[in-house]
Motif scaffolding. Structure first.
Motif, PDB file in Angstrom:
ATOM      1  N   SER A  33      -8.317   6.541   5.316  1.00 33.38           N
ATOM      2  CA  SER A  33      -7.156   5.343   5.315  1.00 33.38           C
ATOM      3  C   SER A  33      -7.867   4.054   5.422  1.00 33.38           C
ATOM      4  CB  SER A  33      -6.080   5.655   6.453  1.00 33.38           C
ATOM      5  OG  SER A  33      -5.566   6.957   6.189  1.00 33.38           O
ATOM      6  N   ALA A  34      -7.133   3.068   4.843  1.00 32.55           N
ATOM      7  CA  ALA A  34      -8.009   1.713   5.050  1.00 32.55           C
ATOM      8  C   ALA A  34      -6.726   0.832   5.757  1.00 32.55           C
ATOM      9  CB  ALA A  34      -8.077   1.141   3.580  1.00 32.55           C
ATOM     10  N   LEU A  35      -7.259  -0.067   6.641  1.00 34.39           N
ATOM     11  CA  LEU A  35      -6.295  -1.194   7.136  1.00 34.39           C
ATOM     12  C   LEU A  35      -6.716  -2.313   7.047  1.00 34.39           C
ATOM     13  CD1 LEU A  35      -4.139  -1.872   9.458  1.00 34.39           C
ATOM     14  CD2 LEU A  35      -5.906  -1.385  10.894  1.00 34.39           C
ATOM     15  N   PHE A 197     -14.148  -0.096  -1.245  1.00 31.16           N
ATOM     16  CA  PHE A 197     -13.958   1.073  -0.541  1.00 31.16           C
ATOM     17  C   PHE A 197     -12.315   1.773  -0.934  1.00 31.16           C
ATOM     18  CE2 PHE A 197     -12.938  -1.654   2.712  1.00 31.16           C
ATOM     19  CZ  PHE A 197     -11.562  -0.977   3.045  1.00 31.16           C
ATOM     20  N   LEU A 198     -11.719   0.867  -1.438  1.00 33.48           N
ATOM     21  CA  LEU A 198     -10.090   1.086  -1.569  1.00 33.48           C
ATOM     22  C   LEU A 198     -10.067   2.255  -2.662  1.00 33.48           C
ATOM     23  CD1 LEU A 198      -7.875  -0.338  -0.159  1.00 33.48           C
ATOM     24  CD2 LEU A 198      -7.570  -1.366  -2.374  1.00 33.48           C
ATOM     25  N   ALA A 199     -11.064   2.573  -3.724  1.00 41.33           N
ATOM     26  CA  ALA A 199     -10.872   3.469  -4.770  1.00 41.33           C
ATOM     27  C   ALA A 199     -10.932   4.707  -4.070  1.00 41.33           C
ATOM     28  CB  ALA A 199     -11.851   3.217  -5.837  1.00 41.33           C
ATOM     29  N   HIS A 200     -11.374   4.910  -2.817  1.00 40.03           N
ATOM     30  CA  HIS A 200     -11.579   6.315  -2.629  1.00 40.03           C
ATOM     31  C   HIS A 200     -10.507   6.513  -1.205  1.00 40.03           C
ATOM     32  CE1 HIS A 200     -15.067   6.314  -4.842  1.00 40.03           C
ATOM     33  NE2 HIS A 200     -15.510   5.164  -4.395  1.00 40.03           N
ATOM     34  N   THR A 201      -9.771   5.530  -1.004  1.00 36.94           N
ATOM     35  CA  THR A 201      -8.831   5.786   0.201  1.00 36.94           C
ATOM     36  C   THR A 201      -7.713   6.401  -0.296  1.00 36.94           C
ATOM     37  OG1 THR A 201      -8.221   3.441   0.341  1.00 36.94           O
ATOM     38  CG2 THR A 201      -9.901   4.020   1.953  1.00 36.94           C
ATOM     39  N   MET A 203      -4.608   6.180   2.018  1.00 40.46           N
ATOM     40  CA  MET A 203      -3.518   5.606   2.395  1.00 40.46           C
ATOM     41  C   MET A 203      -4.115   4.246   2.647  1.00 40.46           C
ATOM     42  SD  MET A 203      -0.771   6.822   2.792  1.00 40.46           S
ATOM     43  CE  MET A 203       0.192   5.981   3.946  1.00 40.46           C
ATOM     44  N   LEU A 204      -3.187   3.115   2.454  1.00 43.02           N
ATOM     45  CA  LEU A 204      -3.410   1.731   2.855  1.00 43.02           C
ATOM     46  C   LEU A 204      -2.551   1.044   3.720  1.00 43.02           C
ATOM     47  CD1 LEU A 204      -4.884  -1.158   2.377  1.00 43.02           C
ATOM     48  CD2 LEU A 204      -3.638  -1.340   0.344  1.00 43.02           C
ATOM     49  N   TYR A 205      -3.166   0.414   4.769  1.00 43.52           N
ATOM     50  CA  TYR A 205      -2.094  -0.270   5.883  1.00 43.52           C
ATOM     51  C   TYR A 205      -2.644  -1.703   5.820  1.00 43.52           C
ATOM     52  CZ  TYR A 205      -0.988   4.309   7.494  1.00 43.52           C
ATOM     53  OH  TYR A 205      -0.701   5.694   7.512  1.00 43.52           O
ATOM     54  N   VAL A 206      -1.630  -2.406   5.986  1.00 45.36           N
ATOM     55  CA  VAL A 206      -1.691  -4.074   6.026  1.00 45.36           C
ATOM     56  C   VAL A 206      -1.189  -4.570   7.072  1.00 45.36           C
ATOM     57  CG1 VAL A 206      -1.669  -6.397   5.012  1.00 45.36           C
ATOM     58  CG2 VAL A 206      -1.564  -4.250   3.475  1.00 45.36           C
ATOM     59  N   MET A 207      -2.134  -5.125   8.116  1.00 43.04           N
ATOM     60  CA  MET A 207      -1.424  -5.732   9.111  1.00 43.04           C
ATOM     61  C   MET A 207      -1.348  -7.310   9.308  1.00 43.04           C
ATOM     62  SD  MET A 207      -3.034  -4.016  12.852  1.00 43.04           S
ATOM     63  CE  MET A 207      -1.792  -4.679  14.139  1.00 43.04           C
ATOM     64  N   GLU A 208      -0.254  -7.847   9.724  1.00 46.45           N
ATOM     65  CA  GLU A 208      -0.157  -9.067   9.761  1.00 46.45           C
ATOM     66  C   GLU A 208       0.727  -9.616  10.930  1.00 46.45           C
ATOM     67  OE1 GLU A 208      -0.312 -11.434   7.049  1.00 46.45           O
ATOM     68  OE2 GLU A 208       1.568 -12.093   6.456  1.00 46.45           O
ATOM     69  N   LYS A 209      -0.067 -10.481  11.785  1.00 52.88           N
ATOM     70  CA  LYS A 209       0.708 -10.908  13.100  1.00 52.88           C
ATOM     71  C   LYS A 209       0.805  -9.788  14.034  1.00 52.88           C
ATOM     72  CE  LYS A 209       2.034 -15.465  11.420  1.00 52.88           C
ATOM     73  NZ  LYS A 209       2.969 -15.874  10.490  1.00 52.88           N
ATOM     74  N   GLY A 210       0.101  -8.796  14.047  1.00 55.51           N
ATOM     75  CA  GLY A 210       0.422  -7.852  15.050  1.00 55.51           C
ATOM     76  C   GLY A 210       1.192  -6.611  14.570  1.00 55.51           C
ATOM     77  N   ARG A 211       1.794  -6.764  13.294  1.00 57.63           N
ATOM     78  CA  ARG A 211       2.698  -5.979  13.044  1.00 57.63           C
ATOM     79  C   ARG A 211       2.086  -5.296  11.613  1.00 57.63           C
ATOM     80  NH1 ARG A 211       8.290  -6.703  15.034  1.00 57.63           N
ATOM     81  NH2 ARG A 211       8.879  -4.860  13.623  1.00 57.63           N
ATOM     82  N   ILE A 212       2.484  -3.920  11.076  1.00 52.05           N
ATOM     83  CA  ILE A 212       2.321  -3.234   9.943  1.00 52.05           C
ATOM     84  C   ILE A 212       3.237  -3.898   8.989  1.00 52.05           C
ATOM     85  CG2 ILE A 212       2.324  -1.087   8.546  1.00 52.05           C
ATOM     86  CD1 ILE A 212       0.047  -0.981  10.636  1.00 52.05           C
ATOM     87  N   ALA A 213       2.562  -4.669   7.980  1.00 52.26           N
ATOM     88  CA  ALA A 213       3.350  -5.703   6.972  1.00 52.26           C
ATOM     89  C   ALA A 213       3.766  -4.662   5.727  1.00 52.26           C
ATOM     90  CB  ALA A 213       2.679  -6.755   6.481  1.00 52.26           C
ATOM     91  N   GLU A 214       2.591  -3.718   5.350  1.00 55.39           N
ATOM     92  CA  GLU A 214       2.655  -3.019   4.352  1.00 55.39           C
ATOM     93  C   GLU A 214       1.992  -1.675   4.732  1.00 55.39           C
ATOM     94  OE1 GLU A 214       4.084  -3.457   1.209  1.00 55.39           O
ATOM     95  OE2 GLU A 214       4.175  -5.891   1.119  1.00 55.39           O
ATOM     96  N   ALA A 215       2.686  -0.485   4.272  1.00 56.25           N
ATOM     97  CA  ALA A 215       2.049   0.794   4.284  1.00 56.25           C
ATOM     98  C   ALA A 215       2.292   1.747   3.128  1.00 56.25           C
ATOM     99  CB  ALA A 215       2.546   1.490   5.609  1.00 56.25           C
ATOM    100  N   LEU A 217       0.763   4.267  -0.336  1.00 54.43           N
ATOM    101  CA  LEU A 217      -0.657   4.877  -1.123  1.00 54.43           C
ATOM    102  C   LEU A 217      -1.500   3.514  -1.538  1.00 54.43           C
ATOM    103  CD1 LEU A 217       0.907   7.762  -3.328  1.00 54.43           C
ATOM    104  CD2 LEU A 217      -0.351   8.074  -1.311  1.00 54.43           C
ATOM    105  N   SER A 218      -2.680   3.786  -1.284  1.00 50.80           N
ATOM    106  CA  SER A 218      -3.731   2.904  -1.770  1.00 50.80           C
ATOM    107  C   SER A 218      -3.586   2.546  -3.192  1.00 50.80           C
ATOM    108  CB  SER A 218      -5.078   3.172  -1.442  1.00 50.80           C
ATOM    109  OG  SER A 218      -5.532   3.528   0.072  1.00 50.80           O
ATOM    110  N   SER A 219      -3.259   3.514  -3.858  1.00 47.66           N
ATOM    111  CA  SER A 219      -3.190   3.456  -5.580  1.00 47.66           C
ATOM    112  C   SER A 219      -2.193   2.674  -5.826  1.00 47.66           C
ATOM    113  CB  SER A 219      -3.287   5.024  -6.219  1.00 47.66           C
ATOM    114  OG  SER A 219      -2.420   5.613  -5.519  1.00 47.66           O
ATOM    115  N   VAL A 220      -1.056   2.665  -5.037  1.00 41.90           N
ATOM    116  CA  VAL A 220       0.116   1.947  -5.402  1.00 41.90           C
ATOM    117  C   VAL A 220      -0.003   0.630  -4.707  1.00 41.90           C
ATOM    118  CG1 VAL A 220       2.747   1.956  -5.037  1.00 41.90           C
ATOM    119  CG2 VAL A 220       1.316   3.907  -5.326  1.00 41.90           C
ATOM    120  N   LEU A 221      -0.237   0.348  -3.291  1.00 43.20           N
ATOM    121  CA  LEU A 221      -0.169  -1.128  -2.986  1.00 43.20           C
ATOM    122  C   LEU A 221      -1.282  -1.734  -2.994  1.00 43.20           C
ATOM    123  CD1 LEU A 221       0.602  -0.400   0.963  1.00 43.20           C
ATOM    124  CD2 LEU A 221       1.892  -1.459  -0.872  1.00 43.20           C
ATOM    125  N   TYR A 222      -2.511  -1.331  -3.679  1.00 45.11           N
ATOM    126  CA  TYR A 222      -3.843  -2.159  -3.445  1.00 45.11           C
ATOM    127  C   TYR A 222      -3.614  -3.451  -4.315  1.00 45.11           C
ATOM    128  CZ  TYR A 222      -4.746  -1.447  -8.547  1.00 45.11           C
ATOM    129  OH  TYR A 222      -4.557  -1.326  -9.833  1.00 45.11           O
TER     130      TYR A 222
END
Ligand code: ATP
Ligand code: MG
Length: 246
Positions: A33-35, A197-201, A203-215, A217-222
């Motif tokens: 996974s990627a954060l 590295f994203l092509a190999h992960t 799951m992808l999570y994006v944090m924004e101001k202490g919260r998970i803003a996006e979560a 599949l990497s292939s969908v969210l990138y």
């Protein structure tokens, strides 16, 4: 679902300031996974909570599906810090890798077995006797990763593993992570350098101001990443992002 590490409703407040705000996420066993997220979003603090270096203000952390105290997580959750050199304490690569399992109380034969296995997993066999101060940046980072592998962790967290690395060293570390993923390790990478590295992960999570803003599949969210100020090459196509294709 087979969860290796789960965070449930985790919040962290420091001196009255909210740093992490109700974060939940699950690292499936064997997932990569990627954060991502802007400076100050709370990524490193979240890793410190997961590892057990910092006590969250509220929320739970589960290891292999069961609530786990910080003491247990300290043993089973590995954290590779951004400054790999800070993690290197010994006079040779192999002694440094032995440091962790020795501290866990393993006997000489078991330590030797673990050191050899970690050297081989990271392709560092010919560097075993070398002084860490003489290693390249990529070799140093691989030594830091080998050091945590020797402790046979359930989960490996890496904070900015590509920082300060040149192109060949970056490739070395990407290859090492991809190979650990193939071997079944559960890995979470925190990095701004998503395109590396994203092509190999999975799951992808994006944090924004202490919260998970996006979560998701990497292939969908990138391709949502640029709206969080994460650089992606223009017209990036997920599969073609891999630096290993070059
Ligand atoms: N001991 C502390 N006291 C007060 N604030 C703190 C403390 N430790 C961390 N913070 C704050 O917590 C926030 C999140 O920090 P963190 O290091 O987790 O960010 P990050 O997402 O890893 O950022 P970067 O991408 O720059 O590494 C920051 O605003 C930081 O200033
Ligand atoms: Mg950080």
């Amino acid at each position: 679902m087979d969860s290796a590490l789960s965070v449930e409703n985790l919040s962290l407040t420091i001196n009255g300031k909210s740093i992490i705000d109700d974060v939940s996420l699950t690292l499936e066993r064997g997932s990569f996974s990627a954060l991502c997220g802007r400076n100050g979003a709370g990524k490193s603090q979240l890793l410190r909570c997961m590892k057990g270096l910092r006590k969250p203000t509220s929320g739970r952390i589960l290891l292999n599906g069961e609530a786990a105290e910080a003491k247990e997580r300290m043993k089973k959750v590995a954290l590779v810090f951004q400054s790999a050199e800070m993690q290197i304490v010994s006079q040779s690569v192999e002694k440094d890798i032995a440091f962790g399992p020795e501290n866990l109380g393993f006997g000489r034969d078991e330590v030797r077995r673990r050191v050899d296995e970690a050297l081989s997993l990271m392709g560092l066999e010919d560097k075993a006797k070398q002084r860490p101060q003489t290693l390249s940046g990529g070799e140093l980072r691989k030594t830091a990763i080998a050091g945590v592998l020797a402790m046979k962790p359930d989960v490996i967290l890496l904070d900015e593993p590509f920082a300060n690395l040149d192109y060949p060293s970056t490739l070395t570390v990407i290859k090492a992570l991809v190979s650990l993923h193939e071997k079944g390790y559960t890995i979470l990478v925190v990095s701004h350098e998503a395109e590396k590295f994203l092509a190999h992960t999975d799951m992808l999570y994006v944090m924004e101001k202490g919260r998970i803003a996006e979560a998701g599949l990497s292939s969908v969210l990138y391709n949502r990443l640029p709206s969080f100020d994460v650089y992606l090459p223009r017209e990036a196509v997920f599969r073609e992002l891999s630096w290993l294709n070059a």
